[in-house]
Design a protein around this motif. Structure first.
Motif, PDB file in Angstrom:
ATOM      1  N   THR A   1      17.074   4.392  -0.278  1.00 51.11           N
ATOM      2  CA  THR A   1      16.532   4.512   0.900  1.00 51.11           C
ATOM      3  C   THR A   1      16.068   3.296   1.714  1.00 51.11           C
ATOM      4  N   ASN A   2      15.250   2.557   1.168  1.00 49.89           N
ATOM      5  CA  ASN A   2      14.669   1.577   1.737  1.00 49.89           C
ATOM      6  C   ASN A   2      15.041   0.165   1.204  1.00 49.89           C
ATOM      7  N   ALA A   3      16.220   0.151   0.777  1.00 46.98           N
ATOM      8  CA  ALA A   3      16.771  -0.948  -0.242  1.00 46.98           C
ATOM      9  C   ALA A   3      16.796  -2.169   1.226  1.00 46.98           C
ATOM     10  N   GLU A   4      16.991  -2.077   2.513  1.00 52.39           N
ATOM     11  CA  GLU A   4      17.211  -3.119   3.288  1.00 52.39           C
ATOM     12  C   GLU A   4      15.848  -3.564   3.947  1.00 52.39           C
TER      13      GLU A   4
ATOM     14  N   PHE B   1      11.372   7.671  -4.986  1.00 56.05           N
ATOM     15  CA  PHE B   1      10.111   7.154  -5.607  1.00 56.05           C
ATOM     16  C   PHE B   1       9.855   6.031  -5.007  1.00 56.05           C
ATOM     17  N   LYS B   2       8.617   5.401  -5.318  1.00 53.47           N
ATOM     18  CA  LYS B   2       7.950   4.261  -4.911  1.00 53.47           C
ATOM     19  C   LYS B   2       7.028   3.835  -5.818  1.00 53.47           C
ATOM     20  N   LEU B   3       6.398   2.777  -5.721  1.00 54.20           N
ATOM     21  CA  LEU B   3       5.353   2.033  -6.684  1.00 54.20           C
ATOM     22  C   LEU B   3       4.083   1.828  -5.936  1.00 54.20           C
ATOM     23  N   ASP B   4       3.771   2.897  -5.362  1.00 53.99           N
ATOM     24  CA  ASP B   4       2.237   2.584  -4.762  1.00 53.99           C
ATOM     25  C   ASP B   4       1.299   2.562  -5.941  1.00 53.99           C
TER      26      ASP B   4
ATOM     27  N   ALA C   1      10.996   3.405  -2.230  1.00 58.10           N
ATOM     28  CA  ALA C   1      10.620   1.932  -2.683  1.00 58.10           C
ATOM     29  C   ALA C   1      11.281   1.080  -1.935  1.00 58.10           C
ATOM     30  N   SER C   2      10.539  -0.001  -1.161  1.00 57.81           N
ATOM     31  CA  SER C   2      11.394  -1.174  -0.738  1.00 57.81           C
ATOM     32  C   SER C   2      11.882  -2.263  -1.468  1.00 57.81           C
ATOM     33  N   ALA C   3      12.684  -3.122  -0.967  1.00 52.28           N
ATOM     34  CA  ALA C   3      13.485  -4.007  -1.806  1.00 52.28           C
ATOM     35  C   ALA C   3      12.652  -4.923  -2.845  1.00 52.28           C
TER      36      ALA C   3
ATOM     37  N   PHE D   1       7.265  -4.883  -0.107  1.00 53.57           N
ATOM     38  CA  PHE D   1       6.690  -3.532  -0.808  1.00 53.57           C
ATOM     39  C   PHE D   1       6.285  -2.509   0.252  1.00 53.57           C
ATOM     40  N   THR D   2       6.592  -1.271  -0.003  1.00 48.75           N
ATOM     41  CA  THR D   2       6.209  -0.151   0.952  1.00 48.75           C
ATOM     42  C   THR D   2       4.800  -0.112   0.978  1.00 48.75           C
ATOM     43  N   THR D   3       4.197  -0.091   2.206  1.00 55.98           N
ATOM     44  CA  THR D   3       2.840   0.094   2.407  1.00 55.98           C
ATOM     45  C   THR D   3       2.069   1.212   1.733  1.00 55.98           C
ATOM     46  N   LEU D   4       0.896   0.960   1.512  1.00 52.73           N
ATOM     47  CA  LEU D   4       0.316   1.984   0.397  1.00 52.73           C
ATOM     48  C   LEU D   4      -0.328   3.084   1.307  1.00 52.73           C
ATOM     49  N   GLU D   5      -0.246   4.237   1.075  1.00 53.93           N
ATOM     50  CA  GLU D   5      -0.502   5.504   1.510  1.00 53.93           C
ATOM     51  C   GLU D   5      -2.054   5.228   1.957  1.00 53.93           C
ATOM     52  N   LYS D   6      -2.899   4.798   1.263  1.00 50.96           N
ATOM     53  CA  LYS D   6      -4.510   4.543   1.839  1.00 50.96           C
ATOM     54  C   LYS D   6      -4.620   3.836   3.105  1.00 50.96           C
TER      55      LYS D   6
END
Length: 560
Positions: free
Chosen positions: A205-208, A172-175, A377-379, A212-217
């Motif tokens: 996976t992205n805990a390091e 999962f992530k929070l886009d 999801a990133s840190a 925030f993970t870049t938005l898809e858009k």
């Protein structure tokens, strides 16, 4: 981290036992079992794709051998989403028991259904669920929550038992501006937290990765630039399940007046399913068949292809190697790798990039343009979830060891006691009782290899042999002896493949082996296996001394 094997105690009544069968230590083969009062629930059943250390292996399965004798106790398999590392091993589980109830979202089950057809598995029990649904199966009460990921219809699952409750995120992530408008259900997460969460099993996976993970858009401008500058053929390689990415390519192709063609069996299958179910919007008169591609100028076509991970038999690898029967790529053409690198695939991907570049193709990839964003999801997002949920215990999942440890440190930073963060690998046995989780044992949970149509027929020794054959070569030595007269009748005849080549290179060692055989026979050796070992040792020492090599040596002694 890698604890010694320890047989867990007998499971006490009303205690929940969690055993990861895969996904903790690898990015792949995600699967776990949950047991209480004699009943088993499974969450996910995926595969791991082999790397160069697994020659000849097609797939690697989770530790399904730990279910031997317990298949009838499985009340259901819950699938969080439709990626291969979460559903790819379902057919291998259902071969053992086809009627296991499988719960998943509409798209996930559609992908599973096609996979089961390929394996000719029938009479299955597929049960569709959606976000907001609640159901009970045996000892387990299940609630499904929407999460966004790099495939539509992903779900987290909240499991409640007599021993306590847990939330498993899946991937999962929070886009906050998802392309399909489907947000991760943070209100549902908050409600679970307010009720009291005993165990949080969360994607690592992205805990390091900070922030925030870049938005898809946000990749759209880079994609538009690629289209604008592509004057010839344009090939876009991405995951065959990344419906959102294909939608972006499809929309841009329509704006630029290009036709779209799918290349790769899994791409054709998955996008056909996504379109039929309404997850992919395909404007009329956009798709063309691969056989019709020559009817259009190069600058009027976009090819959406598999092979973003450098798979040797994928469409993109075949194009790079001039082996595709229809598609070529050269000067003036562009390839867009719209995907991230899965750990372990770096060499394969760079090999394809180099091959395409050598052919004059312009290759655009994540290292030189913002053409892909992660589905995890990133840190910063993980910290946000910890603060919302306030879990009593945390068990990081989905990742290599470094990811699991980094995720645990994030949990500790938000106030979870260090002793309540459970960093384990596959085969660990964790018991949850009275709001407390602890490691109580560890089982052997090694790899199960799929090689062609065989499962688990290849072991570590066979892989070692294959690696030696591939890296060091092969030497065979044949001799004929008369055990009655203790004489060498013929040979030894020494030949090699994949080793040093040249006329007469084995003459010296052949004489030494002949002398060693005669000596052994004279000393009373009357067993062909014993004589073969004499040949193996003599040739092995010579090869090591002369060439500093360790080829596979296969001696054969025939007795007359």
């Amino acid at each position: 981290m890698r604890d010694a094997l320890k047989t867990p105690p007998e499971l006490a009544p009303d205690t929940l036992r969690i055993t990861p069968l895969g996904g903790l230590g690898d990015v792949g083969r995600n699967s776990a079992t949950f047991e209480i009062n004699g009943q088993l629930l499974m969450i996910d059943c995926g595969v791991l794709f082999p790397d160069e250390n697994h020659p000849g292996v097609d797939l690697i399965l989770p530790g399904l051998h730990l279910l031997a004798g317990r298949l009838d106790d499985i009340v259901a398999l819950v699938l969080t989403h439709g990626h291969e590392d979460h559903i790819g091993a379902v057919p291998y589980l259902l071969r053992r028991r086809p009627d296991i109830p499988i719960l998943g979202s509409k798209l996930t089950l559609a992908l599973v259904r096609e996979k089961l057809k390929e394996h000719r598995i029938r009479n299955t029990d597929l049960r569709e669920v959606a976000e907001g649904d609640k159901t009970s199966i045996g000892e387990f009460a299940l609630e499904f929550l929407a999460v966004n990921h790099s495939i539509p219809d992903a779900l987290a699952v909240h499991v409640t038992t007599k021993a306590g409750n847990l939330l498993h995120t899946g991937d999962f992530k929070l886009d906050q501006l998802p392309l399909d408008g489907r947000l991760t259900d943070l209100r549902g997460f908050a409600r679970v937290g307010e009720q009291g969460l005993d165990l949080f099993m969360v994607d690592s996976t992205n805990a390091e990765t900070p922030g925030f993970t870049t938005l898809e858009k946000d990749i759209q401008p880079a994609m538009e630039r690629v289209f604008a500058h592509a004057k010839g053929k344009l090939i876009v390689a991405c995951f065959a399940s990344h419906v959102h990415r294909v939608q972006q390519v499809m929309d841009e192709a329509v704006r630029r007046g290009r036709k779209v063609v799918y290349v790769g069996r899994s791409m054709v299958r998955n996008m056909t399913i996504a379109s039929q179910l309404g997850y992919l919007r395909v404007p009329g008169n956009t798709l063309i068949a691969l056989d019709d591609i020559d009817k259009y100028p190069d600058d009027k076509v976009v090819i959406i292809s598999t092979g973003s991970q450098g798979e040797p038999l994928s469409a993109l690898s075949r194009i790079a190697n001039h082996e595709h029967p229809i598609i070529t790529a050269g000067e003036g053409d562009t390839v867009l790798l719209a995907s991230s690198l899965i750990p372990g695939n770096e060499n394969s991907v760079y090999r394809v990039i180099n091959g395409l570049t050598k052919n004059g193709v312009k290759v655009v990839h994540k290292a030189n343009a913002l053409v892909h964003v992660s589905g995890h999801a990133s840190a910063g997002e993980l910290l946000y979830c910890y603060n919302i949920l306030k879990p009593r215990n945390v068990m990081p999942v989905h990742g290599e060891v470094r990811h699991l440890v980094a995720n645990a440190e994030l949990a500790i930073a938000t106030g979870v006691p260090r002793e309540n963060t459970i960093v384990v690998q596959d085969g660990a046995v964790v018991d949850l009782r009275k709001h407390h989780a602890k490691v109580v044992g560890r089982l052997e949970c090694g790899y199960i290899f799929v090689d062609g149509s065989t499962v688990d027929a290849v072991g570590d020794s066979q892989l070692d042999d294959r690696r030696i054959l591939g890296e060091e070569g092969f030497i065979s030595a044949i001799a004929v002896v008369n055990l009655h007269s203790s004489e060498v009748v013929e040979g030894p005849i020494i030949t090699a493949r994949g080793f040093v080549d040249g006329e007469g290179i084995f003459d010296e060692i052949a004489d030494e082996v002949f002398a060693a055989l005669r000596s052994a026979l004279a000393e009373g050796a009357d067993d062909t296996h014993q004589l073969q070992q004499v040949m193996r040792r003599r040739i092995g020492r010579w090869v090591s001394r002369r060439y500093r090599a360790r080829p596979m040596i296969v001696p054969v002694v025939l007795a007359t």
